[in-house]
Write an enzyme that holds these catalytic residues in place. Sequence first.
Site, PDB file in Angstrom:
ATOM      1  N   GLN A 208      -4.934  13.401  88.758  1.00 47.06           N
ATOM      2  CA  GLN A 208      -4.844  13.616  90.202  1.00 47.06           C
ATOM      3  C   GLN A 208      -6.217  14.003  90.756  1.00 47.06           C
ATOM      4  O   GLN A 208      -6.764  15.046  90.402  1.00 47.06           O
ATOM      5  CB  GLN A 208      -3.836  14.729  90.510  1.00 47.06           C
ATOM      6  CG  GLN A 208      -3.685  15.056  91.986  1.00 47.06           C
ATOM      7  CD  GLN A 208      -2.755  16.242  92.213  1.00 47.06           C
ATOM      8  OE1 GLN A 208      -2.652  17.129  91.364  1.00 47.06           O
ATOM      9  NE2 GLN A 208      -2.097  16.269  93.343  1.00 47.06           N
TER      10      GLN A 208
ATOM     11  N   TYR B 270      -7.605  15.219  93.787  1.00 45.55           N
ATOM     12  CA  TYR B 270      -7.439  15.834  95.113  1.00 45.55           C
ATOM     13  C   TYR B 270      -8.576  16.826  95.397  1.00 45.55           C
ATOM     14  O   TYR B 270      -9.413  16.603  96.247  1.00 45.55           O
ATOM     15  CB  TYR B 270      -6.088  16.543  95.194  1.00 45.55           C
ATOM     16  CG  TYR B 270      -4.943  15.680  95.669  1.00 45.55           C
ATOM     17  CD1 TYR B 270      -4.944  14.311  95.483  1.00 45.55           C
ATOM     18  CD2 TYR B 270      -3.829  16.236  96.290  1.00 45.55           C
ATOM     19  CE1 TYR B 270      -3.894  13.518  95.906  1.00 45.55           C
ATOM     20  CE2 TYR B 270      -2.774  15.464  96.727  1.00 45.55           C
ATOM     21  CZ  TYR B 270      -2.809  14.102  96.536  1.00 45.55           C
ATOM     22  OH  TYR B 270      -1.765  13.328  96.968  1.00 45.55           O
ATOM     23  N   SER B 271      -8.596  17.952  94.678  1.00 46.82           N
ATOM     24  CA  SER B 271      -9.538  19.032  94.978  1.00 46.82           C
ATOM     25  C   SER B 271     -10.981  18.606  94.762  1.00 46.82           C
ATOM     26  O   SER B 271     -11.286  17.769  93.905  1.00 46.82           O
ATOM     27  CB  SER B 271      -9.234  20.259  94.105  1.00 46.82           C
ATOM     28  OG  SER B 271      -7.974  20.799  94.417  1.00 46.82           O
TER      29      SER B 271
ATOM     30  N   GLU C  87       5.898  17.662  94.140  1.00 38.76           N
ATOM     31  CA  GLU C  87       5.349  18.559  93.120  1.00 38.76           C
ATOM     32  C   GLU C  87       5.935  19.958  93.249  1.00 38.76           C
ATOM     33  O   GLU C  87       6.318  20.583  92.260  1.00 38.76           O
ATOM     34  CB  GLU C  87       3.824  18.602  93.256  1.00 38.76           C
ATOM     35  CG  GLU C  87       3.137  19.512  92.255  1.00 38.76           C
ATOM     36  CD  GLU C  87       1.634  19.581  92.453  1.00 38.76           C
ATOM     37  OE1 GLU C  87       0.978  20.286  91.670  1.00 38.76           O
ATOM     38  OE2 GLU C  87       1.119  18.934  93.392  1.00 38.76           O
TER      39      GLU C  87
ATOM     40  N   SER D 284      -2.277  26.442  97.319  1.00 40.12           N
ATOM     41  CA  SER D 284      -2.291  27.884  97.084  1.00 40.12           C
ATOM     42  C   SER D 284      -1.166  28.577  97.862  1.00 40.12           C
ATOM     43  O   SER D 284      -0.709  28.103  98.904  1.00 40.12           O
ATOM     44  CB  SER D 284      -3.645  28.483  97.480  1.00 40.12           C
ATOM     45  OG  SER D 284      -3.784  28.499  98.889  1.00 40.12           O
TER      46      SER D 284
END
Length: 398
Positions: free
Chosen positions: A126, A128-129, A244, A382
């Site tokens: 993945q 993403y960040s 998720e 988060s």
Amino acid sequence: MDLSFTPEEAAFRDEVRAFFRDALPPAIADKQRRGEELTKQDHVSWQKILYERGWIAPAWPERHGGCGWGPTRQYIFNTELGLSGAPRPIPFGLNMVGPVIYTFGTDEQKAQHLPGILTSDVWWAQGYSEPGAGSDLAALRMTAERDGDNYVLNGTKLWTTLAHYADWIFCLVRTSKEAKPQEGISFLLVDMTSPGISVDPIITIDRAHHVNQVTFEDVRVPVANRVGEEGMGWTCAKFLLAHERQTIADVGTKKRQLALLRRLARTLPAGAGMLGDDPSFRHRLADLEIQLSALEYTELRYLDAQHNGAERGIEPSVLKIRGTELQQKVTELAVEALGYYALPFPAPGDSAGNVPDLAPEGSRQALGDFLFARAATIYGGSNEIQRNILAKMLLRAA
């Protein structure tokens, strides 16, 4: 709210429970029991067993190769999986990009990618960040500039779990800097063998190599690998994250962990007696069991609402917050209970040689689990961001 299972659902629960008891290979079961790290091949072997049984993708529609189960059967399956101690399938293909592809992808993308995800022959990561774009994902800066029939990617993805094993990676990329931040993002499928991709390991506090930094330098990706229209990436991202978070509560695993902790407490000395007889410990353990029951009933209320046709609302965020906070509390109490026994935890991949374990069975990786759980309230969005989501949705509704 009706919490009772029908006779058919109870029979299915018994069938699932027996399958996990009998089908998990003994070598993998022993590693799980001892808290040893599983290899990629261990995961693939187990996932292929699930695939052969037809149970690898409980939430996928049957027309795409999944089980087509409703919410109740999915809940039963996931709970029994956690209770059994069997490895949970790696989520990046099955729970994340797979549903995005069969929901938003082209027929060609479905034909190319879905079979390999189901058989576990193709592993995904993945993307993403990024540095400076984690919780605030809309701040991502990795660019994808159009060049004919290709995009040219430049940038960095961070905390990329299992990218060192991945064959493909799905990425959120910025295809426009003119629109609002969320509107300039697209969703791309990228072959990890593409020239210009480098993967650098990041060793986390539990001394394990879970995550990586992935750098893209002039990586050419066909436009045909874009899922959805250009600028539609934020829609795909929100859809994926909701899937998720929905399974992140993992009540079954926490029940198994608390049962193990209760058994361990009967063998661990505390003062003149055993830890299991200590009033303070008993109070803390009972408090965690009560919190877990509350989490379970919250999940069941969500399940009941789904049965009654309710749309997905705040529940995934609630389950994510409470599930990850409870995960941290359970691992924290385990480390406190074990005391000195928890200190000499092995680094993943270490061999014990001919030195026997001094700690009780089941405690080998307690400290590693505790340390890795520090990230649980960060990954998947988060918990601070989840509280912002709850506030916006609830205040808007009020």
